[in-house]
Design a protein around this motif. Sequence first.
Motif, PDB file in Angstrom:
ATOM      1  N   GLY A   1       0.729  -1.080   0.109  1.00 59.41           N
ATOM      2  CA  GLY A   1       0.265  -0.012  -0.251  1.00 59.41           C
ATOM      3  C   GLY A   1       0.855   1.111  -0.118  1.00 59.41           C
ATOM      4  O   GLY A   1       0.567   2.132  -0.487  1.00 59.41           O
ATOM      5  N   ASP A   2       1.903   1.345   0.772  1.00 58.05           N
ATOM      6  CA  ASP A   2       2.712   2.549   0.835  1.00 58.05           C
ATOM      7  C   ASP A   2       3.426   2.609  -0.546  1.00 58.05           C
ATOM      8  O   ASP A   2       3.500   3.938  -0.874  1.00 58.05           O
ATOM      9  CB  ASP A   2       3.956   2.191   1.962  1.00 58.05           C
ATOM     10  CG  ASP A   2       3.400   2.273   3.395  1.00 58.05           C
ATOM     11  OD1 ASP A   2       2.118   2.939   3.367  1.00 58.05           O
ATOM     12  OD2 ASP A   2       4.076   1.726   4.071  1.00 58.05           O
TER      13      ASP A   2
ATOM     14  N   ALA B   1       1.063   4.167  -2.831  1.00 57.90           N
ATOM     15  CA  ALA B   1       0.581   5.511  -2.287  1.00 57.90           C
ATOM     16  C   ALA B   1       1.794   6.523  -2.781  1.00 57.90           C
ATOM     17  O   ALA B   1       1.622   7.472  -3.299  1.00 57.90           O
ATOM     18  CB  ALA B   1       0.428   5.614  -1.068  1.00 57.90           C
TER      19      ALA B   1
ATOM     20  N   THR C   1      -6.681  -4.934   1.699  1.00 59.67           N
ATOM     21  CA  THR C   1      -6.020  -4.022   2.084  1.00 59.67           C
ATOM     22  C   THR C   1      -5.980  -2.899   0.978  1.00 59.67           C
ATOM     23  O   THR C   1      -6.227  -1.889   1.255  1.00 59.67           O
ATOM     24  CB  THR C   1      -4.401  -4.589   2.542  1.00 59.67           C
ATOM     25  OG1 THR C   1      -4.630  -5.476   3.412  1.00 59.67           O
ATOM     26  CG2 THR C   1      -3.602  -3.503   3.088  1.00 59.67           C
TER      27      THR C   1
ATOM     28  N   GLN D   1      -7.545   1.069   0.832  1.00 66.22           N
ATOM     29  CA  GLN D   1      -6.957   2.358   0.139  1.00 66.22           C
ATOM     30  C   GLN D   1      -7.555   3.168  -1.078  1.00 66.22           C
ATOM     31  O   GLN D   1      -6.853   3.949  -1.382  1.00 66.22           O
ATOM     32  CB  GLN D   1      -5.471   2.115   0.114  1.00 66.22           C
ATOM     33  CG  GLN D   1      -4.502   2.478   0.898  1.00 66.22           C
ATOM     34  CD  GLN D   1      -3.042   1.926   0.821  1.00 66.22           C
ATOM     35  OE1 GLN D   1      -2.850   0.899   1.286  1.00 66.22           O
ATOM     36  NE2 GLN D   1      -2.452   2.547  -0.003  1.00 66.22           N
TER      37      GLN D   1
END
Length: 429
Positions: A55-56, A59, A81, A85
Amino acid sequence: MLGSGGREHALAWKLAQSRFIAEEGGTLYACPGNPGIDEYAELVEFDVGDHAAVGDFCAANGVDFVVVGPEQPLVDGLADTLREQGIAVFGPSKAAAQLEGSKGFTKDLCDRAGIPTAGYVRTTSLDDANAALDRFAPPYVLKADGLAAGKGVVIADSRGEAEAALAEMFGGAFGPESLGAGAEVVIEEFMEGEEASYFAITDGATIVPFGGAQDHKRVGDGDTGPNTGGMGAYSPAPILSAQVRGEAIQRIIGPTVRAMADAGTPYVGVLYAGLMLTSEGPKLVEYNCRFGDPECQVLMMRLESDLGEYLYACATNSLSSLPPPKFSDDTALTVVMAANGYPATPAKGGVIKGIEIAEATGAKVFHAGTARRGGKLVANSGRVLDVTAMGRGVAEAQRRAYAAVDAIEFPSGFCRRDIGWRELARRNA
Ligand code: AMP
Ligand code: GLY
């Protein structure tokens, strides 16, 4: 795109041709990718098991769409997950990935929905399992629940062999420590027939057939020796006639997708139905929540539509807005070149040469398990290359694929020499 095998090389090759990448300025990242994927994507490295890290990365790099190749991250809930997001994902939620992750879950769903499959008993005790054998005739089909990398299925010819296998399953060989499969076993009726792989993509409501193929699971010519991940495949598989494909959608895949939606856990992604073509029609052997490997390679060779558009439409609930995808009527056939010792103890590090010469014949060589070491391309896994060719039928595709295989120097590897034999035998019969 997440993954590193031949399946992912084929997906990356087609995704790179998608208008999103080729025309609209998108960037294709692959984690971890492989030396073949490197040609089409920017390779990045993070721990896919760490969902927050995925996810990081998304992003930080403005990634708005993720295609998940293998099953493990899906069964672990990665899609959930990422969706939380706001990222579109091609691949099912943890709840929906149980169709691959839990054999018991799938058998119960088939039972409730009246989907044709083998009769079965689920059990968590060795005594009950041994007693349940009375209700079946040999050969006995015994399956450890949970993902077991293809090693969780035993077909036992005698009662004694079946009891020994059950003791081993409950005793831990397939237990939590070794393969991550729980101590639940499914005992099934043995289905007689030929196997084929059939694929459909779905956004949870609309179902789009996405081609069929026939895999070759045993390591040796004539389908002998131990099971593998797959030693070669071809598509289309004429044995998947229009009638069989219709039945597979009407009686198997359709009811499954509806049951998942009705349960509030819609299935998004590709549903890979392993079918047994029995005298009573197609029956479900198992579901996978990913493309087959090497089946994906032959599907992608034949796909003429924009892969990215179809996968993105699945992820954004808009599949009904697209026309049916176009596939070439020609046959694609892939031969897996594996490292000596595969599947038990593949020898890593063997040098590979001649891929350019093989591709100059018109074939496409997908990297399944390679690495670059000191300027050389070497084997880095059991299945190493997928040498893939097109032709106007199985015979021509086979001839071209082996011509390309023979141009490759891989002295520490081997391949089957008979990929496509079932179809050719039928032709010659
Ligand atoms: P699975 O992991 O469920 O696909 O099983 C692995 C392989 O075992 C299949 O590809 C089939 O060749 C065989 N198999 C599984 N279930 C059955 C069954 N009920 N009858 C006959 N063969 C089966
Ligand atoms: N080729 C079989 C599989 O992908 O499971």
